[in-house]
Scaffold this active site. Sequence first.
Site, PDB file in Angstrom:
ATOM      1  N   CYS A 101      -6.860   3.255   5.830  1.00  0.00           N
ATOM      2  CA  CYS A 101      -7.414   1.906   5.872  1.00  0.00           C
ATOM      3  C   CYS A 101      -8.908   2.009   6.158  1.00  0.00           C
ATOM      4  O   CYS A 101      -9.325   2.732   7.076  1.00  0.00           O
ATOM      5  CB  CYS A 101      -6.720   1.093   6.963  1.00  0.00           C
ATOM      6  SG  CYS A 101      -7.461  -0.533   7.240  1.00  0.00           S
ATOM      7  N   CYS A 124       0.578   6.568  -3.141  1.00  0.00           N
ATOM      8  CA  CYS A 124       1.907   6.741  -2.563  1.00  0.00           C
ATOM      9  C   CYS A 124       1.794   6.463  -1.063  1.00  0.00           C
ATOM     10  O   CYS A 124       1.289   7.291  -0.307  1.00  0.00           O
ATOM     11  CB  CYS A 124       2.385   8.167  -2.846  1.00  0.00           C
ATOM     12  SG  CYS A 124       4.102   8.463  -2.437  1.00  0.00           S
TER      13      CYS A 124
END
EC number: 1.8.4.12
Length: 137
Positions: A101, A124
Amino acid sequence: MSDTHRLKVEKSEEEWRAQLTPEQFRVTRKHGTERAFTGPNWDNKAAGLYSCVCCGRPLFRSETKFDSGTGWPSFYAPIEPDAVTEHRDRSFFMVRTEIRCADCDAHLGHVFEDGPPPTGLRYCMNGVAMDFTPDEA
């Protein structure tokens, strides 16, 4: 990035442990991986938004999600290019590209170059690293 300037989210290990479940903490803060076909939303087909479980940053939209057959939620593109950051991962005797993130550095998963058009990428992700908010009908 969106028009608003985003600040880096920084918390102590104790603050993260208090906020997250043990599995969320292990995956997002300690760079773990959930077992395939066990995490939330790997097979979710509903329309909606996937956000960082640690800080709430919007990461992916359901329109870019696809069934990769791997047992993890997979996407061909983030919601915006700077929603995530890439880092070289040399663990487990291989070189991969880790995805985190952009706002809080939570480990989300990895990106591979075997995805579908239009990007050819497969983000993924660990299901426990993201919250899903369905679109309103």
